[in-house]
Scaffold this motif. Structure first.
Motif, mmCIF file in Angstrom:
data_model
loop_
_atom_site.group_PDB
_atom_site.id
_atom_site.type_symbol
_atom_site.label_atom_id
_atom_site.label_comp_id
_atom_site.label_asym_id
_atom_site.label_seq_id
_atom_site.Cartn_x
_atom_site.Cartn_y
_atom_site.Cartn_z
ATOM 1 N N UNK A 83 22.876 0.892 -32.828
ATOM 2 C CA UNK A 83 23.382 2.106 -32.180
ATOM 3 C C UNK A 83 24.868 2.279 -32.487
ATOM 4 N N UNK A 84 25.620 1.195 -32.399
ATOM 5 C CA UNK A 84 27.060 1.254 -32.649
ATOM 6 C C UNK A 84 27.365 1.708 -34.066
ATOM 7 N N UNK A 85 26.663 1.152 -35.046
ATOM 8 C CA UNK A 85 26.920 1.517 -36.451
ATOM 9 C C UNK A 85 26.380 2.910 -36.760
ATOM 10 N N UNK A 86 25.235 3.256 -36.216
ATOM 11 C CA UNK A 86 24.661 4.591 -36.469
ATOM 12 C C UNK A 86 25.563 5.688 -35.936
ATOM 13 N N UNK A 87 26.222 5.438 -34.817
ATOM 14 C CA UNK A 87 27.101 6.448 -34.224
ATOM 15 C C UNK A 87 28.355 6.702 -35.059
ATOM 16 N N UNK A 88 28.627 5.841 -36.032
ATOM 17 C CA UNK A 88 29.766 6.064 -36.930
ATOM 18 C C UNK A 88 29.485 7.169 -37.936
ATOM 19 N N UNK A 89 28.193 7.478 -38.156
ATOM 20 C CA UNK A 89 27.780 8.549 -39.093
ATOM 21 C C UNK A 89 28.441 8.370 -40.455
ATOM 22 N N UNK A 90 28.312 7.181 -41.026
ATOM 23 C CA UNK A 90 28.988 6.864 -42.291
ATOM 24 C C UNK A 90 28.140 7.154 -43.522
ATOM 25 N N UNK A 91 26.905 7.543 -43.353
ATOM 26 C CA UNK A 91 26.004 7.744 -44.477
ATOM 27 C C UNK A 91 25.862 6.445 -45.281
ATOM 28 N N UNK A 92 25.951 5.331 -44.612
ATOM 29 C CA UNK A 92 25.778 4.010 -45.214
ATOM 30 C C UNK A 92 24.863 3.197 -44.310
ATOM 31 N N UNK A 93 24.184 2.215 -44.871
ATOM 32 C CA UNK A 93 23.375 1.355 -44.017
ATOM 33 C C UNK A 93 23.509 -0.098 -44.474
ATOM 34 N N UNK A 94 23.071 -0.988 -43.593
ATOM 35 C CA UNK A 94 23.230 -2.428 -43.819
ATOM 36 C C UNK A 94 21.895 -3.101 -43.574
ATOM 37 N N UNK A 95 21.462 -3.901 -44.534
ATOM 38 C CA UNK A 95 20.319 -4.773 -44.274
ATOM 39 C C UNK A 95 20.864 -6.070 -43.687
ATOM 40 N N UNK A 96 20.167 -6.593 -42.692
ATOM 41 C CA UNK A 96 20.693 -7.761 -41.975
ATOM 42 C C UNK A 96 19.544 -8.583 -41.417
ATOM 43 N N UNK A 97 19.689 -9.886 -41.501
ATOM 44 C CA UNK A 97 18.735 -10.791 -40.863
ATOM 45 C C UNK A 97 19.535 -11.804 -40.056
ATOM 46 N N UNK A 98 19.031 -12.114 -38.856
ATOM 47 C CA UNK A 98 19.704 -13.075 -37.986
ATOM 48 C C UNK A 98 18.690 -14.132 -37.566
ATOM 49 N N UNK A 99 19.142 -15.386 -37.546
ATOM 50 C CA UNK A 99 18.317 -16.506 -37.084
ATOM 51 C C UNK A 99 19.091 -17.212 -35.982
ATOM 52 N N UNK A 100 18.543 -17.203 -34.774
ATOM 53 C CA UNK A 100 19.199 -17.850 -33.629
ATOM 54 C C UNK A 100 18.540 -19.206 -33.398
ATOM 55 N N UNK A 101 19.350 -20.258 -33.497
ATOM 56 C CA UNK A 101 18.841 -21.635 -33.395
ATOM 57 C C UNK A 101 19.046 -22.164 -31.970
ATOM 58 N N UNK A 102 17.952 -22.598 -31.382
ATOM 59 C CA UNK A 102 17.998 -23.247 -30.066
ATOM 60 C C UNK A 102 17.671 -24.721 -30.294
ATOM 61 N N UNK A 103 18.677 -25.580 -30.314
ATOM 62 C CA UNK A 103 18.468 -26.988 -30.662
ATOM 63 C C UNK A 103 17.707 -27.752 -29.576
ATOM 64 N N UNK A 104 17.745 -27.226 -28.346
ATOM 65 C CA UNK A 104 17.025 -27.928 -27.271
ATOM 66 C C UNK A 104 15.529 -27.829 -27.479
ATOM 67 N N UNK A 105 15.069 -26.740 -28.080
ATOM 68 C CA UNK A 105 13.647 -26.557 -28.332
ATOM 69 C C UNK A 105 13.298 -26.685 -29.818
ATOM 70 N N UNK A 106 14.350 -26.800 -30.659
ATOM 71 C CA UNK A 106 14.182 -26.780 -32.118
ATOM 72 C C UNK A 106 13.440 -25.505 -32.542
ATOM 73 N N UNK A 107 13.821 -24.421 -31.898
ATOM 74 C CA UNK A 107 13.189 -23.125 -32.160
ATOM 75 C C UNK A 107 14.203 -22.198 -32.832
ATOM 76 N N UNK A 108 13.705 -21.443 -33.806
ATOM 77 C CA UNK A 108 14.520 -20.426 -34.472
ATOM 78 C C UNK A 108 13.875 -19.072 -34.207
ATOM 79 N N UNK A 109 14.692 -18.133 -33.718
ATOM 80 C CA UNK A 109 14.224 -16.768 -33.472
ATOM 81 C C UNK A 109 14.821 -15.858 -34.547
ATOM 82 N N UNK A 110 13.931 -15.194 -35.310
ATOM 83 C CA UNK A 110 14.360 -14.314 -36.397
ATOM 84 C C UNK A 110 14.256 -12.852 -35.964
ATOM 85 N N UNK A 111 15.239 -12.051 -36.349
ATOM 86 C CA UNK A 111 15.157 -10.592 -36.275
ATOM 87 C C UNK A 111 15.617 -10.066 -37.620
ATOM 88 N N UNK A 112 14.794 -9.199 -38.206
ATOM 89 C CA UNK A 112 15.068 -8.704 -39.564
ATOM 90 C C UNK A 112 15.231 -7.191 -39.553
#
Length: 563
Positions: free
Chosen positions: A418-447
């Motif tokens: 929402x923050x980047x879209x509101x800039x109306x830059x006519x540009x876009x970004x591909x992004x992937x994030x992996x959140x590591x929880x070492x207590x569970x040894x779990x990785x949560x991905x959002x692409x």
């Protein structure tokens, strides 16, 4: 001698001589040029004389300093006619201003956008004006051999050649040309140098006159002779322009009763006309002769070489300045990227970043979250160069805020989008994030439209499912994102990368594709993240060989250590 003339202010028309090596403009009484207004900073700007030229520099003022309506930072060269704006106060800078007395000349630089000669169309007829003499100015022409025998003119030509040979800056070349010509042609009343701009239009770059009239009345020039000189590549002389019927309707001639005009084209090394020099006189008894035209044609040829050299030097200096700016941008961009890797017990990290040029649009980061989790991000801004790098810097700050403000990773990505879209830059970004929880040894991905991460497990390659991938960041503010959870077993390795890796090309125009990448990972089964990363980078460089990277490359991998 240099002056500031008040153009807009309580003392309009006042001239302030710049006598010191450093003149400060500001509100404080200690300033050399006091501007009494609350909007003006105590020490607002300074004009510096370095022994050869004047520079203007803003002194971190509240409201900024403008040069020719452009906000400045750092030091900028001042040229005659430049307008300096401090809040609502406007000053004109004049370096060559002199009082017209005892036959002295007045010179004024005419900067595009401030003062320019009015080129008047004399007639719609196609015939050329009455021409007394003409000389072809091709460097291959044998006719351009000045038959000057007068000692004074020969001496003047030598001085002109020396002056042009020493000139390195365009705004030194041009006034030197007219100054020298006025020494040779004592009957000359006006002199002009016109240069072509990139769009082909002619602009008046320098103007010299012996007449005491103001500039507006003295700047009407006949277009007919200029066009003929440029089109025919000939230096031409109209010995009695005032009586030439061709100019009966020309205010540029009739209003001044001009009796003789010389005009010579200025040619570059490829013999293309890049401008012209025109000299005219009102004297009925001291009209120009053919020998005068030969002198002007010779000077125009020398001026063409000097102007081209000056332009080449300016281009080199501009390239050097751009190079310095890019090197600084490169340093700043690398300062934004993380310098150290996360120190997580039982985990190892590797990262590699290679922009295709000085600065790139790829991005990676490690973000320590408040609850102890660690987010690993890899992104690719569409496009290259400065624009992509600036947006990458924006992403760097926005993504940290989004992750710190939302517990769920998908909500953080939606807020970032929402923050980047509101800039109306006519540009876009591909992004992937992996959140590591070492207590569970779990990785949560959002692409968000990025290359899916690869997971190496027991010699097999798994890919984060494509169906959880949402739209790239910045396309639509209403985009929603999904999460994919994965438990990392001891020895598992995760690879995140940008498409610059799989799309780099070797000398056979073959791509380092996904298949080759997967095979490399399988061959490294059981190795640590650092070993896998080093092997991958080495293999990629061997594949590319001596070819340059065509896109930015970013690689991040991490693994859970084996027991």
């Amino acid at each position: 001698m240099a002056f500031l003339t008040v153009v807009n202010g309580p003392k309009g028309g006042q001239q302030i001589e710049l006598k010191l090596a450093r003149s400060i403009l500001g509100r404080h009484p200690s300033c050399q040029i006091v501007i009494d207004a609350n909007a003006v900073s105590r020490h607002h700007a300074q004009i510096i004389w370095n022994g050869s030229k004047f520079m203007i520099e803003d002194m971190n003022s509240r409201n900024g300093t403008f040069l020719n309506d452009r906000l400045i930072s750092g030091r900028h060269l001042l040229r005659d006619g430049d307008l300096i704006k401090v809040c609502e106060f406007v000053f004109r800078f004049d370096h060559r201003l002199a009082t017209l007395a005892d036959g002295k000349r007045q010179a004024e630089q005419l900067s595009t956008g401030f003062v320019t000669a009015e080129l008047v169309d004399d007639s719609a007829a196609d015939e050329v004006p009455t021409i007394s003499s003409r000389i072809g100015v091709s460097q291959k022409s044998s006719t351009l051999m000045p038959l000057i025998t007068a000692e004074k003119r020969l001496h003047a030509l030598i001085e002109i050649s020396q002056a042009l040979g020493k000139a390195l800056v365009l705004d030194e070349v041009l006034p030197n040309v007219l100054d020298s010509l006025f020494q040779v042609f004592v009957q000359a009343e006006r002199g002009f140098i016109f240069l072509r701009e990139q769009d082909g239009s002619l602009t008046t770059r320098w103007y010299l006159t012996r007449r005491p009239q103001g500039l507006p009345d003295d700047l009407r020039v006949s277009r007919t002779i200029i066009n003929h000189a440029l089109e025919k590549k000939e230096a031409i002389l109209s010995a009695d322009a005032a009586n030439d019927q061709r100019f009966d309707l020309s205010q540029s001639l009739a209003s001044f009763n001009i009796h003789s005009i010389m005009c010579a084209p200025i040619m570059d090394s490829d013999e293309h006309p890049i401008g012209c020099i025109q000299i005219d006189t009102f004297s009925q008894t001291a009209r120009f002769k053919e020998a005068d035209l030969e002198v002007l044609a010779t000077v125009a040829m020398q001026a063409g070489i000097a102007i081209e050299n000056a332009r080449l030097l300016e281009e080199v200096l501009e390239q050097r300045e751009l190079q310095r700016d890019l090197e600084l941008a490169h340093e700043v961009q690398h300062a934004i990227l993380p310098r150290i890797q996360p120190q997580l017990s039982g985990y190892e990290f590797f990262d590699f970043y290679q922009p295709a040029h000085h600065i790139g649009g790829d991005y990676f980061d490690y973000v320590q979250l408040p609850d102890g989790r660690v987010a690993v991000l890899v992104a690719d801004v569409v496009g290259h160069g400065i624009t992509a790098a600036l947006l990458m810097a924006k992403i760097s700050s926005e993504v940290r805020f989004a992750l710190a403000s939302h517990r769920e990773t998908k909500q953080a990505m939606e807020a970032l989008n929402i923050s980047i879209s509101n800039l109306s830059l006519d540009r876009f970004i591909t992004l992937v994030v992996a959140v590591i929880d070492t207590s569970l040894h779990q990785v949560t991905f959002v692409n968000a439209g990025h290359n899916p991460p690869l997971i190496l497990r027991n010699g097999d390659i798994q890919q984060v499912p494509l169906d959880i991938s949402g739209l790239p960041i910045g396309i639509s503010a209403t985009s929603e994102y999904a999460e994919y959870d994965c438990i990392l077993e001891p020895g598992d390795l995760v690879l995140m990368y940008t498409d610059g890796l799989t799309e780099c090309v070797n000398r056979k125009n073959e791509m380092y594709d996904l298949k080759r990448l997967k095979n490399l990972l399988v061959s490294q089964n059981g190795q640590s993240a650092n070993q896998v990363g080093e092997s991958l980078v080495a293999d990629m460089k061997r594949f590319v060989g001596d070819r340059s990277f065509i896109d930015d490359i970013c690689i991040v991998c991490f693994n859970r250590s084996a027991p």
